[in-house]
Scaffold this motif. Structure first.
Motif, mmCIF file in Angstrom:
data_model
loop_
_atom_site.group_PDB
_atom_site.id
_atom_site.type_symbol
_atom_site.label_atom_id
_atom_site.label_comp_id
_atom_site.label_asym_id
_atom_site.label_seq_id
_atom_site.Cartn_x
_atom_site.Cartn_y
_atom_site.Cartn_z
ATOM 1 N N GLY A 9 41.875 32.461 38.836
ATOM 2 C CA GLY A 9 41.301 33.511 38.024
ATOM 3 C C GLY A 9 40.257 34.302 38.792
ATOM 4 N N GLY A 10 39.776 35.380 38.190
ATOM 5 C CA GLY A 10 38.761 36.168 38.853
ATOM 6 C C GLY A 10 38.651 37.557 38.276
ATOM 7 N N LEU A 11 38.002 38.427 39.026
ATOM 8 C CA LEU A 11 37.788 39.813 38.623
ATOM 9 C C LEU A 11 38.774 40.712 39.366
ATOM 10 N N THR A 113 40.838 29.223 32.952
ATOM 11 C CA THR A 113 40.342 30.021 34.075
ATOM 12 C C THR A 113 40.119 31.449 33.594
ATOM 13 N N GLN A 114 38.981 32.007 33.930
ATOM 14 C CA GLN A 114 38.607 33.337 33.442
ATOM 15 C C GLN A 114 39.306 34.425 34.250
ATOM 16 N N VAL A 115 39.910 35.352 33.539
ATOM 17 C CA VAL A 115 40.484 36.555 34.152
ATOM 18 C C VAL A 115 39.774 37.756 33.540
ATOM 19 N N THR A 116 39.163 38.550 34.377
ATOM 20 C CA THR A 116 38.435 39.725 33.922
ATOM 21 C C THR A 116 39.011 40.953 34.600
ATOM 22 N N VAL A 117 39.443 41.904 33.778
ATOM 23 C CA VAL A 117 40.001 43.154 34.287
ATOM 24 C C VAL A 117 39.006 44.261 33.982
#
Length: 119
Positions: A9-11, A113-117
């Protein structure tokens, strides 16, 4: 005890791509289904994609044509390839494994898991 560990995950910027992975402690072939769910702030957890053991795939309408789920039995890992990401895809993504022998139900979840769009 089954353990599912997500990663990846991620930005990412709108329009970008990301792949999240889920490593299982046991053989993924033993599960009746594996998949990905997500939960955005203030919303209920929803199914994103699933890959039943019998074959085929299931996708939420909102991700069809953009996301692809795949399984690697040799690595006991399930992937979610996410393309053309939108801000509304921002959420915590959870790996799920289901085992349904007879009338019993066993559902297992990863920690998320963090997903940031966002731009």
């Amino acid at each position: 005890q089954v353990q599912l560990v997500e990663s990846g995950g991620g930005l990412v910027q709108p329009g970008g791509s990301l792949r999240v992975s889920c490593a299982a402690s046991g053989s993924i072939g033993s599960f009746d289904t594996m998949g990905w769910y997500r939960q955005a702030p203030g919303k209920q957890r929803e199914l994103v994609a699933a890959a039943p053991r019998g074959g085929g795939t299931i996708y939420a309408d909102s991700v069809k044509g953009r996301f692809t789920i795949s399984r690697d039995g040799a690595k006991n890992t399930v992937y979610l390839q996410m393309n053309s990401l939108k801000s509304e895809d921002t959420a915590v993504y959870y790996c799920h494994a289901g085992f349904y022998p007879g009338q019993e139900t066993y559902d297992y979840w990863g920690q998320g898991t963090q997903v940031t769009v966002s731009s």
